[in-house]
Enzyme design. Structure first.
Site, short mmCIF file in Angstrom:
data_model
loop_
_atom_site.label_atom_id
_atom_site.label_comp_id
_atom_site.label_asym_id
_atom_site.label_seq_id
_atom_site.Cartn_x
_atom_site.Cartn_y
_atom_site.Cartn_z
N GLU A 1 5.21 -4.83 7.62
CA GLU A 1 3.18 -4.61 8.17
C GLU A 1 4.08 -3.54 9.91
OE1 GLU A 1 0.84 -5.90 4.65
OE2 GLU A 1 2.53 -6.24 5.47
N GLY B 1 0.60 -5.03 0.81
CA GLY B 1 -0.59 -5.16 -0.13
C GLY B 1 -0.55 -5.72 -1.34
N GLU C 1 -0.50 -9.09 -0.44
CA GLU C 1 -1.96 -9.29 -1.00
C GLU C 1 -2.99 -9.40 -1.55
OE1 GLU C 1 -3.60 -7.65 3.75
OE2 GLU C 1 -2.09 -7.07 2.08
N ALA D 1 0.37 -1.08 -0.20
CA ALA D 1 -0.31 0.22 -0.19
C ALA D 1 0.74 1.28 -0.03
CB ALA D 1 -0.33 0.47 1.56
N1 T1G Z 1 4.99 3.54 0.12
C1 T1G Z 1 5.24 4.67 -0.67
N2 T1G Z 1 6.18 4.74 -1.11
C2 T1G Z 1 7.29 3.67 -1.02
C3 T1G Z 1 6.68 2.56 -0.15
C4 T1G Z 1 5.33 2.20 0.18
N3 T1G Z 1 4.79 1.27 -0.01
N4 T1G Z 1 8.32 1.74 -0.57
C5 T1G Z 1 8.25 2.44 -1.21
N5 T1G Z 1 8.52 4.31 -0.98
C6 T1G Z 1 8.95 5.25 -1.47
C7 T1G Z 1 9.96 5.82 -0.42
O1 T1G Z 1 9.36 6.49 0.63
C8 T1G Z 1 11.48 6.41 -1.35
O2 T1G Z 1 10.69 7.88 -1.71
C9 T1G Z 1 10.92 5.60 -2.54
O3 T1G Z 1 10.27 4.92 -2.68
C10 T1G Z 1 12.34 4.26 -2.63
O4 T1G Z 1 11.97 3.66 -1.41
C11 T1G Z 1 -2.44 -2.94 3.11
C12 T1G Z 1 -1.18 -1.20 5.37
C13 T1G Z 1 10.15 -1.37 -1.20
C14 T1G Z 1 11.95 -2.51 0.25
O5 T1G Z 1 6.04 -2.07 4.12
O6 T1G Z 1 10.43 -1.66 2.39
O7 T1G Z 1 1.03 -2.50 2.23
O8 T1G Z 1 12.52 9.36 -0.43
O9 T1G Z 1 14.74 4.64 -0.94
O10 T1G Z 1 16.31 1.08 -0.13
O11 T1G Z 1 -1.79 -4.35 4.62
O12 T1G Z 1 11.21 0.27 0.88
O13 T1G Z 1 12.72 8.04 -3.17
O14 T1G Z 1 11.17 9.57 -2.01
O15 T1G Z 1 13.36 2.63 0.59
O16 T1G Z 1 15.28 0.03 -2.80
C15 T1G Z 1 3.79 -2.66 3.55
C16 T1G Z 1 7.70 -0.09 2.59
C17 T1G Z 1 2.94 -1.32 3.43
C18 T1G Z 1 7.92 -1.46 2.21
C19 T1G Z 1 12.81 -0.27 -1.24
N6 T1G Z 1 5.49 -2.16 2.83
N7 T1G Z 1 9.44 -0.21 1.64
O17 T1G Z 1 13.88 -0.22 -0.33
O18 T1G Z 1 14.12 2.27 -1.96
S1 T1G Z 1 1.42 -1.12 4.06
C20 T1G Z 1 6.03 -1.86 3.28
C21 T1G Z 1 10.68 -0.83 1.99
C22 T1G Z 1 0.80 -2.69 3.48
C23 T1G Z 1 -0.30 -3.83 3.43
C24 T1G Z 1 -0.92 -2.78 4.53
C25 T1G Z 1 11.46 -0.26 0.72
C26 T1G Z 1 11.56 -1.43 -0.50
P1 T1G Z 1 12.03 8.62 -2.12
P2 T1G Z 1 13.71 2.56 -0.58
P3 T1G Z 1 15.02 0.81 -1.82
#
Ligand code: T1G
Length: 702
Positions: A125, A102, A105, A63
């Protein structure tokens, strides 16, 4: 606005492609796009099967976290999942790179899942303080069992595609071109007349009793210390025993609850703060970025060896230099032993260990360092010695090469002025153990060039470390706050009547990974004493200022390494045993200062140590040593064991309210004087009812 979802027809296969850079987050726009694409496909009788795939490096990072603070908007995740799952043709997800949260999911709502063999699948999450809210707590148990689902969600870490296949989460592994293989898979489904297979119609094969849940939690006890999200996860997974519609309703309610928790606000703050701190703000480099293929490290001590491993682990060629061949041999042994134990623990293979070891070459001629793109000096913490090393390097290295110092307490500016090219000098402050600690403090002087800073940021990315820029001043961000605030106040509390064990326990119960006295004994009380000797050469501090730790150093009670410090350690062990002789020593030091000792409660210990930390943090901001309060939170959560789920000291202060923080600091100032003088920034923000977060936002716009 660019389309984030496209729909194409490949014969009977409807190809839906998500393309929402940088991480294909399933944002509101993507949900709308997916629903539209499915509707488009369903209007075409020629479309017999749907394939969902993504562009870019990964399937989806889940998400869009940046949308969490506003209403989801229709279609919600639940509506999207139901739409996919109830599709009248089979829907296949083809996963490459990463499928997280997500994103995974969405794939679980599809009827079939293919994954490239190198893909990884996870539910992160819990690292954001939330429970999955798009069906995972109901579909994952139906696909892999309740216990396995609990393990995946508790760990938050991705599993490999072969593992996911073995668990039943993925139907087929793919080598080579994913789109081709996935299209073939779709055609095979049609030939074999295999249609939709809603996950929601499956039943959960196993059940969870208290013992099972406790066993699942145990491996994560340390990571989840002081947290509550895990209990909401259990509640949601237990609901998967009910009908799917009942379970999904319970998940939705629990997900909302977790989203509103302070724990989640704090963890999301740290998520974005880490990404923001890693950006070079306000300065643009004009030269092409320096490529970093080879590194030289001067000084083969513990830090030098750790830094060498950090770079070798990142595949960079390393030259490690020392005048003393025995030091080089000792370093080689440290590195070899460390890789040996990583192989034994199955963390890396023998081949990888050998490769990394081969990537580190010992040299005794400083001139050999000139082959490196960047040189890091990590010699003994002595100003004159370091000045000599950087001025020699300055003569040897071509002008565009960077000279970095790993000093933790000395003036980087003075080191830069020992060279003819101060623009290329900066601090790269690694933390013990350098190969594992996540934090890298990048220390800039007034002369450090944008190119040098940019190279430092790329080093951090290369080493997968969290980078924070600090202006050159005593102790930079972390050590300054630790010495002048947190640890100093912990010592003051010892003089006033608390014991080392009481202070450490109170702060560990608050959430710190380890209390101050135990940390001091681990690092060595002499390390702090040496830092203060350097400090007193340029600044003074009124007594009492670490009088206990410095006396322990004088007596040779350096901590774990000498079997005695603030605590006793039996025969090289790590268990901290209370030492009555230390209490007598403290009583004597207090008496010498006319300090009346009394019973002190844990609440007072926590309040005083935290407020001192916050107060010095505000001074560090006021003096421009740190650019943002959020940067300070990153330093303390990734380098000093501050509990992430409390967001860091400055975020924590905002949750207390700065008016309240100011009022309490003034209360302690009245009684304790000098070290409790409120920072100007806290006085201003507290008086105006503002927060550090608002201060960050306003200073970003200046
Ligand atoms: N949403 C929005 N922005 C995101 C994002 C996300 N899920 N993941 C990364 N970004 C942005 C980040 O802020 C950065 O932005 C750019 O992408 C590159 O990220 C419904 C509710 C995927 C392993 O927890 O772990 O799904 O700074 O620098 O080192 O149940 O990003 O360039 O402007 O980290 O290559 C669950 C979170 C969401 C994964 C890549 N997902 N992301 O790492 O790049 S909750 C997560 C990461 C959810 C559902 C629930 C890592 C990555 P900017 P980066 P990276």
């Amino acid at each position: 606005m660019a389309k984030t979802v496209t729909f194409d027809e490949l014969g009977p296969v409807g190809l839906i492609c998500i393309d929402n850079p940088p991480v294909n987050a399933i944002s509101h726009a993507v949900r709308v796009g997916l629903i539209d694409a499915i509707a488009q496909a369903e209007k075409k009788s020629s479309i017999k099967v749907l394939l969902i795939i993504s562009g870019g490096e990964l399937f989806s990072a889940g998400a869009d976290i940046s949308e969490f603070d506003r209403p989801q908007g229709d279609p919600s995740f639940q509506q999207l999942q139901t739409r996919v799952e109830s599709c009248h043709v089979a829907v296949v997800a083809a996963i490459h790179g990463l499928a997280l949260g997500g994103g995974l999911e969405l794939a679980m709502a599809c009827h079939y899942r293919l994954a490239h063999k190198n893909a990884r699948l996870g539910m992160p999450e819990i690292t954001l303080g939330i429970i999955p809210g798009a069906g995972a707590t109901q579909r994952l148990p139906r696909l892999i069992g309740a216990r396995a689902a609990l393990d995946m969600i508790f760990s938050g870490k991705p599993i490999s595609a072969p593992d996911a296949k073995a668990k039943g989460l993925v139907d087929e592994l793919v080598e080579g071109d994913l789109r081709v293989a996935a299209t073939d898979f779709c055609k095979r489904l049609l030939q074999e007349k295999r249609g939709p297979r809603p996950t929601c119609n499956r039943t959960v094969v196993d059940s969870l009793d208290e013992a099972e849940i406790a066993a699942a939690l145990l491996p994560h006890a340390r990571a989840l210390k002081g947290r509550t999200t895990q209990y909401l996860v259990v509640e949601a997974i237990q609901a998967s025993k009910l009908s799917f519609s009942q379970g999904i309703a319970i998940e939705a309610a629990l997900a909302q609850r977790s989203l509103a928790c302070r724990e989640s606000l704090a963890l999301r703050h740290v998520f974005f703060a880490e990404r923001e701190s890693g950006k070079l703000r306000g300065v643009a480099s004009t030269e092409p970025p320096l490529s970093i293929r080879r590194i030289a490290i001067i000084g083969a001590g513990t830090m030098g060896s750790g830094i060498a491993m950090a770079f070798a682990d990142a595949g960079v060629e390393v030259l490690i230099h020392d005048n003393d061949p025995t030091a080089l041999a000792r370093s080689r042994n440290i590195v070899q032993t460390s890789y040996e134990s990583s192989v034994k623990r199955g963390r890396i293979s023998r081949e990888v260990a050998d490769q990394r070891l081969q990537g580190i070459r010992s040299v005794t001629e400083l001139a050999e360092a000139a082959q490196a793109d960047l040189v890091i000096e990590a010699v003994f913490e002595d100003l004159e010695l370091k000045k000599h090393v950087v001025s020699e390097l300055d003569k040897l290295l071509p002008e565009e090469r960077i000279i970095a110092s790993n000093t933790s307490t000395l003036s980087v500016t003075e080191l830069a002025h020992a060279t003819k090219h101060p623009l290329r000098v900066l601090g790269l402050h690694f933390f013990v153990p350098a190969q594992a600690s996540r934090l890298l403090e990048i220390v800039r002087t007034d002369e450090t060039s944008p190119e040098s800073l940019e190279a430092a940021f790329r080093v951090a990315k290369l080493l997968k470390k969290v980078a924070v820029v600090a202006r050159d001043a005593f102790g930079f961000i972390g050590n300054r706050m630790m010495l002048d605030g947190y640890f100093r106040e912990a010592e003051q509390l010892l003089l006033e009547g608390a014991t080392p064990a009481q202070v450490d326990a109170a702060l560990e119960n608050f959430g710190f990974a380890m209390g101050p006295q135990r940390v001091s004994d681990l690092g060595g009380n002499d390390v702090g004493t040496k830092a203060r000797i350097q400090l007193f050469k340029r600044e003074s501090r009124p007594d009492p200022y670490f009088v206990i730790a410095d006396r322990l150093t004088e007596m040779g009670w350096l901590g774990q390494k000498t079997g005695r410090g603030f605590y006793r350690y039996e025969s090289g062990g790590r268990e901290a045993i209370a030492d009555p002789e230390v209490i007598s020593l403290i009583e004597k030091l207090a008496e010498e200062r006319g300090i009346k000792r009394r019973e002190i409660g844990d609440e007072e210990i926590v309040e005083r140590c935290l407020l001192s930390l916050i107060n010095v943090g505000a001074m560090v901001l006021d003096e421009g040593i740190a650019a943002r309060a959020a940067d300070i939170d990153v330093v303390w959560t990734s380098g000093y064991g501050f509990p992430r789920h409390l967001g860091g000291p400055m975020f924590y202060a905002d949750t207390l309210g700065l008016a309240q923080v100011l009022q309490r600091i003034r209360h302690h100032h009245e009684r304790l004087g000098h070290y409790w003088r409120p920072a100007g920034l806290i006085e201003r923000l507290g008086a105006e009812g503002l927060s550090f977060e608002q201060w960050d936002r306003s200073s970003a716009s200046h």
